[in-house]
Enzyme design. Structure first.
Site, short mmCIF file in Angstrom:
data_model
loop_
_atom_site.label_atom_id
_atom_site.label_comp_id
_atom_site.label_asym_id
_atom_site.label_seq_id
_atom_site.Cartn_x
_atom_site.Cartn_y
_atom_site.Cartn_z
N GLU A 430 -99.51 -36.58 48.06
CA GLU A 430 -98.17 -35.87 48.47
C GLU A 430 -97.96 -34.70 47.50
O GLU A 430 -97.19 -33.89 47.82
CB GLU A 430 -97.10 -36.60 48.86
N CYS A 501 -100.74 -39.85 57.25
CA CYS A 501 -99.58 -40.49 57.73
C CYS A 501 -98.58 -39.50 57.86
O CYS A 501 -97.52 -39.86 58.35
CB CYS A 501 -99.22 -41.54 56.65
C1 PEP Z 1 -94.98 -37.43 53.91
O1 PEP Z 1 -94.34 -37.01 53.14
O2 PEP Z 1 -95.78 -36.78 54.96
C2 PEP Z 1 -94.67 -39.03 54.67
C3 PEP Z 1 -95.34 -39.51 55.38
O3 PEP Z 1 -93.61 -39.74 53.80
P1 PEP Z 1 -92.28 -39.45 54.13
O4 PEP Z 1 -91.93 -38.48 55.26
O5 PEP Z 1 -91.50 -40.78 54.37
O6 PEP Z 1 -91.71 -38.70 52.93
MG MG Z 2 -93.22 -38.58 51.71
#
Ligand code: PEP
Ligand code: MG
Length: 551
Positions: A430, A501
């Site tokens: 990320e 994801c």
């Molecule tokens: C993302 O950052 O793409 C992720 C899937 O996590 P979240 O949206 O929960 O931060």
């Molecule tokens: Mg995230």
């Protein structure tokens, strides 16, 4: 006809009356009243309703969530009638001849401030309980019953935006669509809408007036329009779209049970993102082949104190067992930034998205981390659980996470508690840092999953929550896509799989790029599974190109 233009963040047409969600944090207005006795009677009724709800919750918890949770609700029920608290409300009512809402809100604030100022950490943490109790009485006074929707019929839910904890409390059977003044495609309202497969619009702005409450309207999640009292031509167009939507749904039904494979034989693991155990129903209904992201923070956001090991174990076990041997990737606690939890008593930060969030909290608070890891390992024998760590930037963090896992396994061994020692361990990609050290990280884990929401935010230095950054927040930016390819190359070189994801995973226009990069897994909202399957089955991976990575 009134047309309000926002941004469509979850496709489809929905028709229903507009209903404004009263945010629990919304300010309570003080009103002078002549009939103080009448207000006392309203208060008594709201207290009785609150106690009944809390007793119900306690009973439910005894069965499904364990003794500790049940005790918490019992304590809340007792606090509704607490002599000092009730006396304080009565004093405000009598001295200020005001409405009961104001008196409850004021007394709640005074009591929670008093607890927050105590020296003892346990007593300090009770401040959040008192706020919760006051909020419940307020909800019962205003008619916004638990779930935030006091309407017999399903509605188009309107709000400024919804906090993650608010989305968890909503009675989802009452929601046909969402429209919010603020928010963005990455906001939790948008994510929830996509999980539920219902239309949603965000960034509708100030044109969304509370006076529209109850007006029969349409949400068009594609054009991003909220249409109130459509004229005959618009109505005919909406009806046509509605029918097409129904036809498409029937067509997509034929995708159930089919393999996720391209015409030239490239198999993709098509998984789902979920936010709570209840979402598993949507995964199974849409034939998701696994869960690629279970946002475990729901447990923490929903509670008013740290969820116990047993409560967590129950939640993870339920999901693992329901998925019946299919992979369930559970992400460890990812709070901080936009997901604040009162009882963590986090220091205020200038830049919370760059602050102590996600894995940083777990590494700073080993006890919190250990409790979650124990629950995860204990649940691992009930299905195929994989553990995933969020917001990784460095090799040492992963080594520490692995050490924590090892230590938990050792403890369980000593206690004779069964667990699966081969439980897969993965990390989220990320941050640009994790991309740059991906070759080293890949040697330490079993898989990568790219969180494109945060990867876009951190790569482009663009706040994912801000709704006025417009085209600057661009998950299609070549920098983001090149980062994705770098991570994929590193993963494959080390022989591990890589998935996506983040919300980008469900973007059908990006599928050829993902296939060209060699992405192995896509984890998307349950409602996106069948359209994506249809697209995968029509693709030829070999002919896909990396053209989108060019500037
Ligand atoms: C993302 O950052 O793409 C992720 C899937 O996590 P979240 O949206 O929960 O931060
Ligand atoms: Mg995230």
């Amino acid at each position: 006809m009134i047309t309000i233009q926002g941004k469509g963040v979850s496709k489809g047409i929905a028709k229903g009356p507009i209903y404004f969600f009263r945010s629990p944090d919304a300010s309570v207005t003080k009103k002078t009243v002549a009939d103080v006795a009448g207000e006392k009677a309203r208060l008594a009724a709201a207290q009785a309703a609150s106690i009944a709800q809390l007793n119900d919750l306690a009973e439910k918890c005894q069965k499904d969530a364990g003794e500790d949770m049940a005790m918490l609700f019992e304590t809340h029920a007792m606090f509704v009638e607490d002599e000092d608290f009730v006396q304080s409300i009565m004093d405000i009512l009598e001295e200020e001849s005001c409405n009961a809402e104001y008196a409850v809100d004021e007394a709640g604030k005074q009591f929670s401030a008093m607890f927050a100022a105590m020296d003892d950490a346990y007593m300090q943490a009770r401040a959040a309980d008192i706020k919760d109790v006051a909020r419940r009485i307020l909800d019962n006074l205003t008619g916004a019953a638990a779930g935030g929707i006091d309407s017999e019929e399903p509605v188009l839910l309107a709000a400024d935006d919804l906090a993650p904890s608010e989305t968890l409390q909503l009675d989802k059977s009452k929601i046909l669509g969402f429209v919010t003044r603020g928010g963005s495609g990455n906001s939790h309202t948008a994510i929830l809408a996509r999980t539920m497969g219902i239309p949603a619009i965000c960034s509708a702005g100030e044109a969304l007036l509370e006076s529209y409450q109850g007006r029969m309207s349409y949400i068009d999640g594609e054009t991003g329009q909220l249409i109130i009292d459509p004229d005959p031509i618009t109505l005919a167009a909406l009806k046509e779209k509605f029918e097409k939507q129904a036809e498409l749904k029937t067509l997509l039904e034929t995708m159930k049970g089919q393999e996720d494979v391209t015409l030239d034989g490239k198999k993709i693991m098509l998984y789902c993102n979920i936010g709570s155990p209840e979402d598993v129903t949507a995964v199974l209904n849409n034939d998701g082949q696994g869960i690629g992201l279970f946002r475990s923070e729901f447990l923490y956001l929903r509670a008013s104190d740290y969820p116990t090991e047993d409560e967590q174990f129950e939640a993870y076990r339920t999901v693992a067992a329901a998925m019946n041997g299919k992979r369930v990737v559970i992400r460890t606690l990812d709070i901080g930034a936009d997901k604040q939890v009162d009882y963590f008593n986090m220091k205020k930060e200038e830049n919370p998205a760059l602050g102590v969030r996600a894995i940083r909290i777990c590494l700073n608070r080993p006890e919190v981390f250990r409790t979650q890891l124990r629950a995860l390992y204990r649940a691992s024998v009930y299905g195929k659980i994989a553990i995933m760590f969020p917001m990784i930037t460095s090799v040492w963090e992963v080594k520490e996470c692995r050490r924590a896992c090892k230590s938990v396994m050792k403890e369980l061994d000593a206690e004779g508690i069964p667990y699966d020692p081969d439980t897969e361990i993965g990390i989220m990609i990320e941050t640009p840092a994790s991309v740059l050290v991906a070759p080293e990280l890949a040697e330490l884990v079993d898989f990568f999953s790219v969180g494109t929401n945060d990867l876009t935010q951190y790569t482009l230095a663009c706040d994912r929550q801000a709704n006025d950054l417009g085209k600057f927040f661009d998950p299609h930016h070549p920098a983001v896509l090149r980062a994705l390819k770098m991570a994929a190359d590193a993963a494959h070189k080390a022989g591990i799989w890589i998935g996506i994801c983040g919300e980008l995973g469900a973007d059908l226009t990006m599928l050829p790029t993902f296939l060209a990069i060699g992405i192995d897994e896509l984890s998307v909202s349950p409602a996106s599974v069948l359209p994506l399957r249809a697209a995968i089955r029509q693709s030829i991976a070999k002919t896909c190109t990396l053209e989108k990575l060019e500037c």
